[in-house]
Scaffold this motif. Structure first.
Motif, PDB file in Angstrom:
ATOM      1  N   LEU A   1      -3.826 -27.170 101.124  1.00 57.73           N
ATOM      2  CA  LEU A   1      -3.886 -26.327 102.313  1.00 57.73           C
ATOM      3  C   LEU A   1      -3.062 -26.931 103.453  1.00 57.73           C
ATOM      4  CD1 LEU A   1      -5.016 -24.040 104.088  1.00 57.73           C
ATOM      5  CD2 LEU A   1      -7.044 -25.479 104.468  1.00 57.73           C
ATOM      6  N   VAL A   2      -3.284 -28.214 103.735  1.00 55.21           N
ATOM      7  CA  VAL A   2      -2.610 -28.855 104.864  1.00 55.21           C
ATOM      8  C   VAL A   2      -1.102 -28.911 104.626  1.00 55.21           C
ATOM      9  CG1 VAL A   2      -2.362 -31.012 106.141  1.00 55.21           C
ATOM     10  CG2 VAL A   2      -4.648 -30.173 105.530  1.00 55.21           C
ATOM     11  N   PHE A   3      -0.698 -29.300 103.434  1.00 53.40           N
ATOM     12  CA  PHE A   3       0.721 -29.458 103.148  1.00 53.40           C
ATOM     13  C   PHE A   3       1.443 -28.117 103.198  1.00 53.40           C
ATOM     14  CE2 PHE A   3       4.279 -30.322 100.085  1.00 53.40           C
ATOM     15  CZ  PHE A   3       4.961 -31.200 100.913  1.00 53.40           C
ATOM     16  N   PHE A   4       0.836 -27.094 102.602  1.00 52.29           N
ATOM     17  CA  PHE A   4       1.480 -25.786 102.562  1.00 52.29           C
ATOM     18  C   PHE A   4       1.644 -25.223 103.978  1.00 52.29           C
ATOM     19  CE2 PHE A   4       1.587 -21.153 102.049  1.00 52.29           C
ATOM     20  CZ  PHE A   4       2.587 -21.027 101.104  1.00 52.29           C
ATOM     21  N   VAL A   5       0.586 -25.287 104.776  1.00 50.87           N
ATOM     22  CA  VAL A   5       0.656 -24.748 106.137  1.00 50.87           C
ATOM     23  C   VAL A   5       1.629 -25.582 106.985  1.00 50.87           C
ATOM     24  CG1 VAL A   5      -0.659 -24.306 108.241  1.00 50.87           C
ATOM     25  CG2 VAL A   5      -1.650 -23.772 106.003  1.00 50.87           C
ATOM     26  N   THR A   6       1.638 -26.894 106.810  1.00 47.94           N
ATOM     27  CA  THR A   6       2.539 -27.759 107.573  1.00 47.94           C
ATOM     28  C   THR A   6       3.998 -27.428 107.275  1.00 47.94           C
ATOM     29  OG1 THR A   6       0.907 -29.550 107.583  1.00 47.94           O
ATOM     30  CG2 THR A   6       3.208 -30.144 108.023  1.00 47.94           C
ATOM     31  N   VAL A   7       4.338 -27.234 106.012  1.00 48.47           N
ATOM     32  CA  VAL A   7       5.713 -26.874 105.645  1.00 48.47           C
ATOM     33  C   VAL A   7       6.088 -25.529 106.249  1.00 48.47           C
ATOM     34  CG1 VAL A   7       7.205 -26.258 103.709  1.00 48.47           C
ATOM     35  CG2 VAL A   7       5.752 -28.275 103.557  1.00 48.47           C
ATOM     36  N   ALA A   8       5.144 -24.570 106.192  1.00 47.14           N
ATOM     37  CA  ALA A   8       5.431 -23.243 106.748  1.00 47.14           C
ATOM     38  C   ALA A   8       5.703 -23.321 108.246  1.00 47.14           C
ATOM     39  CB  ALA A   8       4.264 -22.299 106.461  1.00 47.14           C
ATOM     40  N   LEU A   9       4.875 -24.070 108.967  1.00 48.80           N
ATOM     41  CA  LEU A   9       5.069 -24.190 110.405  1.00 48.80           C
ATOM     42  C   LEU A   9       6.349 -24.955 110.732  1.00 48.80           C
ATOM     43  CD1 LEU A   9       1.403 -25.003 111.534  1.00 48.80           C
ATOM     44  CD2 LEU A   9       2.621 -22.820 111.745  1.00 48.80           C
ATOM     45  N   ALA A  10       6.658 -25.963 109.931  1.00 45.83           N
ATOM     46  CA  ALA A  10       7.851 -26.768 110.192  1.00 45.83           C
ATOM     47  C   ALA A  10       9.136 -26.010 109.945  1.00 45.83           C
ATOM     48  CB  ALA A  10       7.820 -28.033 109.336  1.00 45.83           C
ATOM     49  N   THR A  11       9.078 -24.951 109.155  1.00 46.54           N
ATOM     50  CA  THR A  11      10.294 -24.196 108.827  1.00 46.54           C
ATOM     51  C   THR A  11      10.389 -22.882 109.586  1.00 46.54           C
ATOM     52  OG1 THR A  11       9.121 -23.356 106.875  1.00 46.54           O
ATOM     53  CG2 THR A  11      10.610 -25.216 106.551  1.00 46.54           C
ATOM     54  N   GLY A  12       9.560 -22.724 110.611  1.00 47.87           N
ATOM     55  CA  GLY A  12       9.772 -21.592 111.495  1.00 47.87           C
ATOM     56  C   GLY A  12       8.791 -20.451 111.406  1.00 47.87           C
ATOM     57  N   VAL A  13       7.717 -20.565 110.642  1.00 43.10           N
ATOM     58  CA  VAL A  13       6.719 -19.491 110.589  1.00 43.10           C
ATOM     59  C   VAL A  13       5.892 -19.554 111.862  1.00 43.10           C
ATOM     60  CG1 VAL A  13       4.693 -18.619 109.365  1.00 43.10           C
ATOM     61  CG2 VAL A  13       6.641 -19.510 108.070  1.00 43.10           C
ATOM     62  N   HIS A  14       5.835 -18.419 112.582  1.00 46.65           N
ATOM     63  CA  HIS A  14       5.151 -18.385 113.873  1.00 46.65           C
ATOM     64  C   HIS A  14       3.756 -17.787 113.800  1.00 46.65           C
ATOM     65  CE1 HIS A  14       8.895 -19.602 115.753  1.00 46.65           C
ATOM     66  NE2 HIS A  14       9.532 -18.572 115.198  1.00 46.65           N
ATOM     67  N   SER A  15       3.414 -17.140 112.716  1.00 54.72           N
ATOM     68  CA  SER A  15       2.085 -16.527 112.576  1.00 54.72           C
ATOM     69  C   SER A  15       1.433 -17.041 111.288  1.00 54.72           C
ATOM     70  CB  SER A  15       2.192 -14.999 112.547  1.00 54.72           C
ATOM     71  OG  SER A  15       2.823 -14.529 113.728  1.00 54.72           O
ATOM     72  N   PRO A  16       0.917 -18.279 111.273  1.00 55.13           N
ATOM     73  CA  PRO A  16       0.386 -18.862 110.032  1.00 55.13           C
ATOM     74  C   PRO A  16      -0.789 -18.085 109.458  1.00 55.13           C
ATOM     75  CG  PRO A  16      -0.186 -20.221 111.926  1.00 55.13           C
ATOM     76  CD  PRO A  16       0.799 -19.202 112.410  1.00 55.13           C
ATOM     77  N   TRP A  17      -1.567 -17.368 110.330  1.00 55.36           N
ATOM     78  CA  TRP A  17      -2.720 -16.633 109.814  1.00 55.36           C
ATOM     79  C   TRP A  17      -2.319 -15.378 109.047  1.00 55.36           C
ATOM     80  CZ3 TRP A  17      -7.381 -18.407 109.149  1.00 55.36           C
ATOM     81  CH2 TRP A  17      -7.818 -19.482 109.926  1.00 55.36           C
ATOM     82  N   ARG A  18      -1.066 -14.978 109.132  1.00 50.78           N
ATOM     83  CA  ARG A  18      -0.611 -13.778 108.429  1.00 50.78           C
ATOM     84  C   ARG A  18      -0.089 -14.090 107.022  1.00 50.78           C
ATOM     85  NH1 ARG A  18       3.362 -10.197 111.824  1.00 50.78           N
ATOM     86  NH2 ARG A  18       3.079  -8.985 109.894  1.00 50.78           N
TER      87      ARG A  18
END
Length: 380
Positions: free
Chosen positions: A29-46
């Protein structure tokens, strides 16, 4: 597809496995969300957080249903890629743990086929990269393929190592069982040898006294019967062990039975004296059994072969070692003893405990057996 039920593991192993699965779930969970946020995803809950929760939650069941967890993980990744317009997530690595776990099962061919299908779809889905950056496209497809191969290879290696460990445990178990059966066979030999020696002497006494002294003959027969009954009890217990029959078994003879053993030899006509120095109660159980068997076999050999009238048993109990010595006044080199199984069995028993046994004639006539046995857990 049906999956085999897992083998029941000991409680500590199950607890460690559960902790491992929870840790992997949280890291996913932490790694996947961290990569998403680091690469420009602005709405992680979506997208990233729900998929991370799904992938992590599924890992809690990966040991029981590995193929089901893999298929649901891949399904979640497909939905994520199809519903999110742009995604930094690859196709293989979010389900890395699921791929590895499924590859440790017997369905590794299905795992390879599923992974290959996912790679093909990944290559098709990323065809837009090919138009403006062919090098990046090649690295993307090759990287996904290499990761899949590593995961499947790691799963196969882990499964092979687990099978090897299982075979090693089975081999060790069989070796221990063989050692136990050999030990019991020595016990059987000792019991039979002692019983035949005592019973034989008593039968001879009964035969000689039958006409002149019927009461003495009857007493000798009663002694022979008692010895025979005790031997049968011991043999039933030992044979039950050899046959792997569960149930109540009589404890093996030890120092508590030493007085009875001496009494049997005396009733057989051998004048036996017992000298003990130290506390027999402090002797460990395994050592006590060895002492008893050495005395038993030595007295049996004396009764059968030596033609002796007297025997002296001396046992010295010391904190670090125990000395057992049996000396008779017989023929010095009794026929059939030096090359028989009795001395060899005693020597093996004492040697197994780290001790040494010597046997041979003594000056002036007679035969002596001496065993020096270290006490288990003592330091020299």
């Amino acid at each position: 597809m049906a999956e085999p039920s897992p083998r029941r593991e000991p409680a500590p192993v199950r607890h460690l496995a559960r902790i491992t699965d929870i840790t992997l779930a949280v890291l996913t969970l932490v790694f996947f969300v961290t990569v998403a946020l680091a690469t420009g995803v602005h709405s992680p809950w979506r997208g990233p957080i729900p998929l991370g929760l799904l992938l992590g939650g599924l890992l809690l069941f990966r040991r029981r249903w590995p193929m089901t967890v893999l298929l649901l993980s891949i399904g979640g990744i497909f939905v994520y890629h199809l519903t999110v317009h742009w995604s930094p997530a690859g196709w293989i690595w979010p389900a890395a743990v699921a791929y590895f776990t499924a590859a440790t099962t017997s369905r590794v061919r299905w795992v390879s086929a599923i992974g290959l299908a996912q790679l093909v779809y990944s290559a098709i889905d990323a065809r837009g990269i090919l138009e403006f950056n062919p090098v990046r496209y090649v690295f993307h497809v090759a990287g996904e393929g290499l990761l899949l191969a590593i995961l499947i290879g790691a799963g196969l290696t882990y499964a092979a190592a687990a099978r090897w460990r299982g075979r090693l445990r089975e081999t060790d178990s069989r070796a221990h069982a063989a050692e136990e059966r050999l030990r019991v066979s020595h016990e059987v030999h000792d019991v039979i040898a002692h019983t035949l020696a005592v019973v034989g002497v008593q039968l001879n006494v009964a035969a000689d006294a039958l006409e002149e002294d019927p009461a003495a003959a009857a007493a000798a027969l009663r002694v022979a019967k008692d010895v025979r009954n005790r031997a049968m009890t011991d043999l039933r217990s030992l044979i039950a062990i050899l046959r792997d029959i569960p149930g109540d078994t009589t404890p093996q003879a030890d120092l508590a039975s030493l007085d009875t053993l001496i009494a049997d030899a005396r009733t057989a006509g051998l004048e036996v004296t017992l000298h003990e120095q130290g506390d027999r109660a402090a002797v460990p159980a395994i050592t006590a059994i060895a002492i008893y068997r050495v005395v038993q076999e030595s007295l049996a050999n004396t009764l059968k072969h030596a033609g002796a009238r007297k025997a002296e048993v001396t046992i010295g109990y010391r904190p670090r070692s125990i000395t057992v010595e049996i000396v008779d006044d017989g023929r010095g080199v009794p026929d059939g003893v030096t090359e028989g199984h009795g001395l060899a069995g005693m020597r093996e028993r004492v040697s197994a405990l780290g001790g040494a046994l010597t046997a041979g004639p003594v000056p002036g006539g007679g035969f002596a057996v001496r065993a020096d046995i270290p006490v288990a857990g003592s330091t020299a």
